[in-house]
Design a protein around this motif. Structure first.
Motif, PDB file in Angstrom:
ATOM      1  N   MET A  48       0.232   7.021   3.372  1.00  0.00           N
ATOM      2  CA  MET A  48       1.346   7.670   2.701  1.00  0.00           C
ATOM      3  C   MET A  48       2.201   6.641   1.961  1.00  0.00           C
ATOM      4  O   MET A  48       2.635   6.879   0.861  1.00  0.00           O
ATOM      5  N   GLY A  49       2.422   5.500   2.606  1.00  0.00           N
ATOM      6  CA  GLY A  49       3.259   4.472   1.982  1.00  0.00           C
ATOM      7  C   GLY A  49       2.630   3.884   0.731  1.00  0.00           C
ATOM      8  O   GLY A  49       3.327   3.582  -0.241  1.00  0.00           O
ATOM      9  N   PHE A  50       1.289   3.728   0.754  1.00  0.00           N
ATOM     10  CA  PHE A  50       0.615   3.187  -0.424  1.00  0.00           C
ATOM     11  C   PHE A  50       0.628   4.190  -1.575  1.00  0.00           C
ATOM     12  O   PHE A  50       0.664   3.802  -2.737  1.00  0.00           O
ATOM     13  N   SER A  51       0.619   5.483  -1.258  1.00  0.00           N
ATOM     14  CA  SER A  51       0.673   6.502  -2.306  1.00  0.00           C
ATOM     15  C   SER A  51       2.017   6.464  -3.026  1.00  0.00           C
ATOM     16  O   SER A  51       2.069   6.534  -4.254  1.00  0.00           O
ATOM     17  N   ILE A  52       3.077   6.332  -2.260  1.00  0.00           N
ATOM     18  CA  ILE A  52       4.410   6.254  -2.861  1.00  0.00           C
ATOM     19  C   ILE A  52       4.545   4.969  -3.661  1.00  0.00           C
ATOM     20  O   ILE A  52       5.085   4.964  -4.771  1.00  0.00           O
ATOM     21  N   ALA A  53       4.039   3.867  -3.109  1.00  0.00           N
ATOM     22  CA  ALA A  53       4.095   2.589  -3.825  1.00  0.00           C
ATOM     23  C   ALA A  53       3.305   2.661  -5.124  1.00  0.00           C
ATOM     24  O   ALA A  53       3.732   2.121  -6.146  1.00  0.00           O
ATOM     25  N   ARG A  93       5.188 -11.896 -17.958  1.00  0.00           N
ATOM     26  CA  ARG A  93       4.929 -12.330 -16.575  1.00  0.00           C
ATOM     27  C   ARG A  93       5.201 -11.201 -15.585  1.00  0.00           C
ATOM     28  O   ARG A  93       4.416 -10.977 -14.654  1.00  0.00           O
ATOM     29  N   ILE A  94       6.320 -10.505 -15.776  1.00  0.00           N
ATOM     30  CA  ILE A  94       6.667  -9.405 -14.879  1.00  0.00           C
ATOM     31  C   ILE A  94       5.623  -8.297 -14.973  1.00  0.00           C
ATOM     32  O   ILE A  94       5.218  -7.717 -13.965  1.00  0.00           O
ATOM     33  N   THR A  95       5.157  -8.016 -16.194  1.00  0.00           N
ATOM     34  CA  THR A  95       4.151  -6.976 -16.385  1.00  0.00           C
ATOM     35  C   THR A  95       2.845  -7.337 -15.685  1.00  0.00           C
ATOM     36  O   THR A  95       2.208  -6.479 -15.054  1.00  0.00           O
ATOM     37  N   VAL A  96       2.442  -8.593 -15.756  1.00  0.00           N
ATOM     38  CA  VAL A  96       1.212  -9.020 -15.097  1.00  0.00           C
ATOM     39  C   VAL A  96       1.349  -8.903 -13.577  1.00  0.00           C
ATOM     40  O   VAL A  96       0.435  -8.413 -12.900  1.00  0.00           O
ATOM     41  N   VAL A  97       2.481  -9.315 -13.039  1.00  0.00           N
ATOM     42  CA  VAL A  97       2.691  -9.235 -11.589  1.00  0.00           C
ATOM     43  C   VAL A  97       2.682  -7.785 -11.119  1.00  0.00           C
ATOM     44  O   VAL A  97       2.029  -7.443 -10.125  1.00  0.00           O
ATOM     45  N   VAL A  98       3.375  -6.909 -11.842  1.00  0.00           N
ATOM     46  CA  VAL A  98       3.404  -5.495 -11.464  1.00  0.00           C
ATOM     47  C   VAL A  98       2.013  -4.883 -11.607  1.00  0.00           C
ATOM     48  O   VAL A  98       1.591  -4.075 -10.772  1.00  0.00           O
ATOM     49  N   GLY A  99       1.263  -5.299 -12.625  1.00  0.00           N
ATOM     50  CA  GLY A  99      -0.103  -4.812 -12.790  1.00  0.00           C
ATOM     51  C   GLY A  99      -1.005  -5.234 -11.643  1.00  0.00           C
ATOM     52  O   GLY A  99      -1.837  -4.449 -11.177  1.00  0.00           O
ATOM     53  N   LEU A 100      -0.848  -6.457 -11.167  1.00  0.00           N
ATOM     54  CA  LEU A 100      -1.650  -6.921 -10.025  1.00  0.00           C
ATOM     55  C   LEU A 100      -1.286  -6.179  -8.743  1.00  0.00           C
ATOM     56  O   LEU A 100      -2.169  -5.830  -7.946  1.00  0.00           O
ATOM     57  N   ILE A 101       0.000  -5.923  -8.549  1.00  0.00           N
ATOM     58  CA  ILE A 101       0.422  -5.157  -7.376  1.00  0.00           C
ATOM     59  C   ILE A 101      -0.106  -3.730  -7.465  1.00  0.00           C
ATOM     60  O   ILE A 101      -0.563  -3.151  -6.468  1.00  0.00           O
ATOM     61  N   TRP A 102      -0.072  -3.143  -8.664  1.00  0.00           N
ATOM     62  CA  TRP A 102      -0.606  -1.801  -8.895  1.00  0.00           C
ATOM     63  C   TRP A 102      -2.095  -1.749  -8.547  1.00  0.00           C
ATOM     64  O   TRP A 102      -2.557  -0.832  -7.873  1.00  0.00           O
ATOM     65  N   PHE A 103      -2.834  -2.762  -8.988  1.00  0.00           N
ATOM     66  CA  PHE A 103      -4.268  -2.836  -8.691  1.00  0.00           C
ATOM     67  C   PHE A 103      -4.511  -2.982  -7.192  1.00  0.00           C
ATOM     68  O   PHE A 103      -5.415  -2.353  -6.632  1.00  0.00           O
ATOM     69  N   CYS A 160      -2.612  -1.889  -4.801  1.00  0.00           N
ATOM     70  CA  CYS A 160      -2.333  -0.596  -4.174  1.00  0.00           C
ATOM     71  C   CYS A 160      -3.516   0.347  -4.321  1.00  0.00           C
ATOM     72  O   CYS A 160      -3.851   1.088  -3.386  1.00  0.00           O
ATOM     73  N   ILE A 161      -4.159   0.336  -5.486  1.00  0.00           N
ATOM     74  CA  ILE A 161      -5.325   1.194  -5.698  1.00  0.00           C
ATOM     75  C   ILE A 161      -6.475   0.778  -4.768  1.00  0.00           C
ATOM     76  O   ILE A 161      -7.123   1.631  -4.158  1.00  0.00           O
ATOM     77  N   VAL A 162      -6.707  -0.515  -4.649  1.00  0.00           N
ATOM     78  CA  VAL A 162      -7.771  -1.001  -3.765  1.00  0.00           C
ATOM     79  C   VAL A 162      -7.458  -0.642  -2.312  1.00  0.00           C
ATOM     80  O   VAL A 162      -8.330  -0.178  -1.564  1.00  0.00           O
ATOM     81  N   ALA A 163      -6.209  -0.821  -1.898  1.00  0.00           N
ATOM     82  CA  ALA A 163      -5.821  -0.512  -0.518  1.00  0.00           C
ATOM     83  C   ALA A 163      -5.972   0.985  -0.254  1.00  0.00           C
ATOM     84  O   ALA A 163      -6.459   1.379   0.824  1.00  0.00           O
ATOM     85  N   LEU A 164      -5.565   1.819  -1.186  1.00  0.00           N
ATOM     86  CA  LEU A 164      -5.737   3.259  -1.017  1.00  0.00           C
ATOM     87  C   LEU A 164      -7.210   3.636  -0.922  1.00  0.00           C
ATOM     88  O   LEU A 164      -7.597   4.483  -0.115  1.00  0.00           O
ATOM     89  N   GLY A 165      -8.026   3.019  -1.753  1.00  0.00           N
ATOM     90  CA  GLY A 165      -9.458   3.300  -1.708  1.00  0.00           C
ATOM     91  C   GLY A 165     -10.080   2.910  -0.379  1.00  0.00           C
ATOM     92  O   GLY A 165     -10.897   3.646   0.185  1.00  0.00           O
ATOM     93  N   LEU A 166      -9.679   1.753   0.141  1.00  0.00           N
ATOM     94  CA  LEU A 166     -10.193   1.320   1.449  1.00  0.00           C
ATOM     95  C   LEU A 166      -9.719   2.217   2.571  1.00  0.00           C
ATOM     96  O   LEU A 166     -10.481   2.544   3.488  1.00  0.00           O
ATOM     97  N   LEU A 167      -8.449   2.627   2.508  1.00  0.00           N
ATOM     98  CA  LEU A 167      -7.928   3.506   3.538  1.00  0.00           C
ATOM     99  C   LEU A 167      -8.612   4.867   3.511  1.00  0.00           C
ATOM    100  O   LEU A 167      -8.911   5.440   4.567  1.00  0.00           O
TER     101      LEU A 167
END
Length: 76
Positions: A1-6, A52-62, A64-71
């Protein structure tokens, strides 16, 4: 649930950051002084920081997608 909100939060933030980038005709970054031509070069520093901020947020977004997929894979 937390990863979905993130994922939702980072998706919205990533859209906002991409829209703020200056394109060929300028973007929303012009509202914040990105479109002003100055000899000081402050706008180029702002654009680099925005990149730089866009790249960091993009990596965090990616991540989250990987973590959701694994979960979801482990959950089923």
């Amino acid at each position: 649930m937390g990863f979905s909100i993130a994922l939702i939060v980072f998706s919205l933030l990533l859209m906002l950051l991409v829209l703020m980038h200056k394109g060929k005709g300028g973007g929303l970054s012009d509202m914040f002084g990105g479109g002003m031509q100055s000899s000081v070069g402050g706008s180029s520093v702002a654009e680099r920081n925005l990149d730089r901020i866009t790249v960091v947020v993009g990596l965090i977004w990616f991540a989250c997608i990987v973590a959701l997929g694994l979960l979801l894979k482990l959950d089923s």
